[in-house]
Design an enzyme around this catalytic site. Structure first.
Site, PDB file in Angstrom:
ATOM      1  N   ASN A  93      22.764  88.075  28.661  1.00 14.03           N
ATOM      2  CA  ASN A  93      21.426  88.492  28.189  1.00 14.03           C
ATOM      3  C   ASN A  93      20.296  87.551  28.578  1.00 14.03           C
ATOM      4  O   ASN A  93      19.177  88.002  28.801  1.00 14.03           O
ATOM      5  CB  ASN A  93      21.453  88.770  26.678  1.00 14.03           C
ATOM      6  CG  ASN A  93      21.829  87.563  25.878  1.00 14.03           C
ATOM      7  OD1 ASN A  93      22.524  86.670  26.357  1.00 14.03           O
ATOM      8  ND2 ASN A  93      21.374  87.511  24.650  1.00 14.03           N
ATOM      9  N   GLU A 113      28.029  79.504  20.140  1.00 16.79           N
ATOM     10  CA  GLU A 113      26.713  80.140  19.920  1.00 16.79           C
ATOM     11  C   GLU A 113      26.978  81.638  19.959  1.00 16.79           C
ATOM     12  O   GLU A 113      27.111  82.225  21.034  1.00 16.79           O
ATOM     13  CB  GLU A 113      25.738  79.740  21.031  1.00 16.79           C
ATOM     14  CG  GLU A 113      25.488  78.248  21.163  1.00 16.79           C
ATOM     15  CD  GLU A 113      24.649  77.678  20.037  1.00 16.79           C
ATOM     16  OE1 GLU A 113      24.093  78.462  19.251  1.00 16.79           O
ATOM     17  OE2 GLU A 113      24.561  76.454  19.936  1.00 16.79           O
ATOM     18  N   CYS A 168      20.256  87.250  20.968  1.00 14.69           N
ATOM     19  CA  CYS A 168      21.065  86.936  19.791  1.00 14.69           C
ATOM     20  C   CYS A 168      20.164  86.776  18.574  1.00 14.69           C
ATOM     21  O   CYS A 168      20.597  86.979  17.456  1.00 14.69           O
ATOM     22  CB  CYS A 168      21.863  85.670  20.042  1.00 14.69           C
ATOM     23  SG  CYS A 168      20.848  84.358  20.722  1.00 14.69           S
TER      24      CYS A 168
HETATM   25  P1  NAD Z   1      31.079  88.233  25.513  1.00 14.78           P
HETATM   26  O1  NAD Z   1      31.688  87.531  24.360  1.00 14.78           O
HETATM   27  O2  NAD Z   1      31.611  89.536  25.925  1.00 14.78           O
HETATM   28  O3  NAD Z   1      31.163  87.298  26.829  1.00 14.78           O
HETATM   29  C1  NAD Z   1      30.623  86.008  26.866  1.00 14.78           C
HETATM   30  C2  NAD Z   1      31.311  85.226  27.972  1.00 14.78           C
HETATM   31  O4  NAD Z   1      32.672  85.007  27.617  1.00 14.78           O
HETATM   32  C3  NAD Z   1      31.342  85.932  29.332  1.00 14.78           C
HETATM   33  O5  NAD Z   1      31.096  84.979  30.344  1.00 14.78           O
HETATM   34  C4  NAD Z   1      32.765  86.445  29.402  1.00 14.78           C
HETATM   35  O6  NAD Z   1      33.251  86.619  30.724  1.00 14.78           O
HETATM   36  C5  NAD Z   1      33.522  85.321  28.713  1.00 14.78           C
HETATM   37  N1  NAD Z   1      34.834  85.684  28.178  1.00 14.78           N
HETATM   38  C6  NAD Z   1      35.314  86.917  27.837  1.00 14.78           C
HETATM   39  N2  NAD Z   1      36.587  86.803  27.372  1.00 14.78           N
HETATM   40  C7  NAD Z   1      36.904  85.482  27.412  1.00 14.78           C
HETATM   41  C8  NAD Z   1      38.052  84.730  27.046  1.00 14.78           C
HETATM   42  N3  NAD Z   1      39.153  85.312  26.527  1.00 14.78           N
HETATM   43  N4  NAD Z   1      38.030  83.395  27.206  1.00 14.78           N
HETATM   44  C9  NAD Z   1      36.930  82.772  27.690  1.00 14.78           C
HETATM   45  N5  NAD Z   1      35.811  83.440  28.077  1.00 14.78           N
HETATM   46  C10 NAD Z   1      35.791  84.770  27.926  1.00 14.78           C
HETATM   47  O7  NAD Z   1      29.532  88.300  25.204  1.00 14.78           O
HETATM   48  P2  NAD Z   1      28.402  89.061  26.027  1.00 14.78           P
HETATM   49  O8  NAD Z   1      28.557  90.520  25.808  1.00 14.78           O
HETATM   50  O9  NAD Z   1      28.367  88.530  27.424  1.00 14.78           O
HETATM   51  O10 NAD Z   1      27.077  88.524  25.296  1.00 14.78           O
HETATM   52  C11 NAD Z   1      26.507  89.137  24.193  1.00 14.78           C
HETATM   53  C12 NAD Z   1      26.797  88.339  22.933  1.00 14.78           C
HETATM   54  O11 NAD Z   1      26.355  86.998  23.087  1.00 14.78           O
HETATM   55  C13 NAD Z   1      26.050  88.873  21.723  1.00 14.78           C
HETATM   56  O12 NAD Z   1      26.908  88.901  20.620  1.00 14.78           O
HETATM   57  C14 NAD Z   1      24.956  87.833  21.512  1.00 14.78           C
HETATM   58  O13 NAD Z   1      24.467  87.775  20.208  1.00 14.78           O
HETATM   59  C15 NAD Z   1      25.635  86.593  21.930  1.00 14.78           C
HETATM   60  N6  NAD Z   1      24.668  85.553  22.281  1.00 14.78           N
HETATM   61  C16 NAD Z   1      24.511  84.490  21.442  1.00 14.78           C
HETATM   62  C17 NAD Z   1      23.561  83.513  21.722  1.00 14.78           C
HETATM   63  C18 NAD Z   1      23.352  82.339  20.805  1.00 14.78           C
HETATM   64  O14 NAD Z   1      22.685  81.405  21.213  1.00 14.78           O
HETATM   65  N7  NAD Z   1      23.875  82.326  19.599  1.00 14.78           N
HETATM   66  C19 NAD Z   1      22.777  83.625  22.876  1.00 14.78           C
HETATM   67  C20 NAD Z   1      22.967  84.711  23.702  1.00 14.78           C
HETATM   68  C21 NAD Z   1      23.919  85.679  23.397  1.00 14.78           C
END
Ligand code: NAD
Length: 527
Positions: free
Chosen positions: A150, A246, A280
């Site tokens: 995002n 995060e 987020c």
């Molecule tokens: P996601 O959890 O699907 O993926 C995040 C990352 O994790 C990707 O790079 C993905 O390839 C990787 N990943 C997936 N499975 C994994 C595993 N088993 N082991 C290690 N890595 C793995 O999240 P998304 O859909 O890319 O992002 C959206 C989410 O991120 C929303 O929930 C949003 O709120 C959150 N977010 C949080 C913050 C914050 O600062 N708190 C900031 C931005 C986004």
């Protein structure tokens, strides 16, 4: 049409394809890095890191500032790439990604030395006994950064900068949906003269992220969903790899009856719909005092209906497409569930006509309650559900009725009242008369409570996640044994009892009553 060529480091036969979510056009293909690729990258990082950690802060800052200069020079090209991979407007890529990243680069390049300066610790009466303590902050080694789609530039780039300034090497695993922005980050640092091995960008999917843990990096900075965050924490626990999580949010906005209604409405609209609601910290729940609700809702709807939705690379677009279809389907499910349970859709509410792009119109709902998915689960889309309340206590209770706790906001002209309410809200950041944007302040900590995760990024607290504190304790009176060493005796027990009574009060005067016994024991021990 593919506009990107396969990056030179591609060895793997498997690849991921990046698409423009607004047009369906293929942007390019990048390697799906394997466990072996990850192991080699970590090993290159391990080799390069010790020399880098011996660089002075000024030398490290020179590389970061050169990278900043290159990013600034290419800002329009980078903003366009961000827009193409995510669907967000180019203008927003500039304001919400490039500006804060350049700011963070400037800040950490200049402030890291001061923020990580060794510190003396006041050790009270032990200091009177010829001892001193200090803390120095040592880099951890190789940091694994796993990032989402995002904010594909700002989220990983800020962490790369902090990790490098703290003296670490980095392996970055970006989202499979936005590989080319991450490769751009890698290219910029490489052109800025960052020595080889210190920033490895490994494109891939979840399996590549999981491989980072198997390759035993020294810390994982994870940003993403709660479900994946839990998997990452569990896998990392097997090797006791520390993790910063995060995660998601369901951020509440409370509008009190004395708020500036016009501005609060504008804030709600930007907070809920910027980045198509895929932040987020997006405003995911709005609670407005019943006395001003009609006027506030009318302003929110009117403002929403002025927004122009379209392909992000075109000019004069406020809202782009969403970044992926799965997220769009979650939004559709939340809105239809709410509608079925009695919510009123005041504007938006149904997917746009454009069949190519993942467009969802900015949507405002009322008549919602906490039994609805839309008020409980993270929607992560351009939807603003609005509920009313009648007392401050009720507003706080509603805001805290969530498994999440990332950010929240309180809107009022009475700042003292705003602060009081802010302090009662369970969230990592609570803003008064502001929404969403504090991730963009490099100096302040960012992170959540409850299911929004743990640990911090940004600011001094974020920098401290990327180092390990080493306590150095020195006894200058090297010729004297300690009171508590062997051998024990009835008189030693009496002295220890005296220490329990007097020394532990912190009062030198009270401890000095024990001086004769202390001197006697010390000289007795030397015999
Ligand atoms: P996601 O959890 O699907 O993926 C995040 C990352 O994790 C990707 O790079 C993905 O390839 C990787 N990943 C997936 N499975 C994994 C595993 N088993 N082991 C290690 N890595 C793995 O999240 P998304 O859909 O890319 O992002 C959206 C989410 O991120 C929303 O929930 C949003 O709120 C959150 N977010 C949080 C913050 C914050 O600062 N708190 C900031 C931005 C986004």
């Amino acid at each position: 049409m593919s506009t990107q060529t396969l990056p030179t480091q591609a060895k793997s036969a498997r690849e991921i394809i990046s698409y423009d979510p607004a047009t369906g056009e293929e942007i390019g293909r990048a390697p799906l890095s394997s466990l072996e690729d990850v192991r080699q990258a970590v090993s290159r990082g391990r080799k390069a890191q010790p020399a880098w950690s011996n660089f002075s802060f000024r030398q490290r800052a020179r590389v970061i500032l050169k990278a900043r200069e290159l990013m600034l020079a290419q800002r329009d090209e980078i903003a366009k790439l961000v827009s193409r991979e995510t669907g967000k407007p180019v203008t927003e890529a500039l304001s919400m990604e490039i500006v804060p990243t350049l700011d963070a680069m400037h800040y950490f390049a200049h402030a890291a030395e001061n923020l990580l300066r060794p510190q003396k610790i006041d050790i009270g009466q032990y200091g009177m006994m010829g001892r001193s303590s200090s803390i120095r902050f040592k880099p951890l080694g190789v940091i694994g950064i796993i990032s989402p789609w995002n904010f594909p530039l700002a989220t990983p780039a800020d962490e790369v900068v902090m990790a490098l300034m703290a003296g670490n090497a980095v392996v970055l695993k970006p989202s499979e949906l936005t590989p080319f922005i991450a490769l751009k980050i890698g290219e910029i640092f490489s052109r800025a003269g960052l020595p080889e091995g210190l920033l490895e960008v490994l494109t891939g999917d979840g399996s590549t992220g999981a491989a980072l843990i198997e390759a035993r990096v020294d810390k994982i900075m994870f940003t993403g969903s709660v479900a994946t965050g839990k998997r990452v924490a569990e896998a990392a626990a097997r090797y006791l790899i520390p993790v910063v999580l995060e995660l998601g949010g369901k951020d509440p906005m409370i509008v009190l009856e004395d708020a500036d209604i016009e501005n609060a409405a504008r804030g709600a609209v930007w907070g809920a719909f910027a980045n198509s609601g895929q932040a987020c910290a997006s405003v995911e729940r709005c609670y407005v005092h019943e006395s001003i609700a009609p006027k506030f809702i009318e302003r929110v709807v009117a403002e929403t209906e002025t927004l122009r939705q379209g392909v992000g690379t075109e000019t004069a677009v406020d809202i782009g497409s969403m970044t992926n279809e799965r997220q769009l389907q979650i939004v559709e499910h939340h809105v239809s569930d709410a509608e079925r349970r009695g919510a009123r859709i005041l504007t938006g509410g149904h997917r746009g006509e454009n069949p190519e792009g993942f467009f969802y119109p900015p949507t405002v709902l009322t008549n919602v309650d906490h039994d609805m998915t839309i008020m409980r689960d993270e929607t992560f889309g351009p939807v603003l559900p609005v509920m009313t309340f009648s007392t401050d206590d009720e507003a706080v209770k509603l805001a805290n009725d969530s498994v999440y706790g990332l950010t929240a906001s309180v809107w009022t002209k009475n700042i003292a009242r705003g602060r009081r309410i802010a302090e009662r809200i369970e969230a990592g950041t609570v803003m008064v008369n502001e929404v969403v944007y504090t991730h963009g302040i490099a100096q302040t900590p960012w992170g959540g409570v409850k299911d929004s995760g743990y640990g911090r990024t940004h600011g001094r607290m974020g920098l401290l996640e990327l180092v390990t504190p080493q306590h150095i304790h020195v006894n200058r009176l090297s010729f004297l044994p300690d009171l508590w060493w062997f051998r024990y005796s009835p008189s030693a027990a009496k002295l220890f009892g005296g220490l329990a009574t007097h020394f532990t009060t912190g009062s030198i005067i009270r401890t000095s009553r024990l001086l004769p016994q202390i001197v006697k024991r010390l000289f007795g021990l030397r015999k």
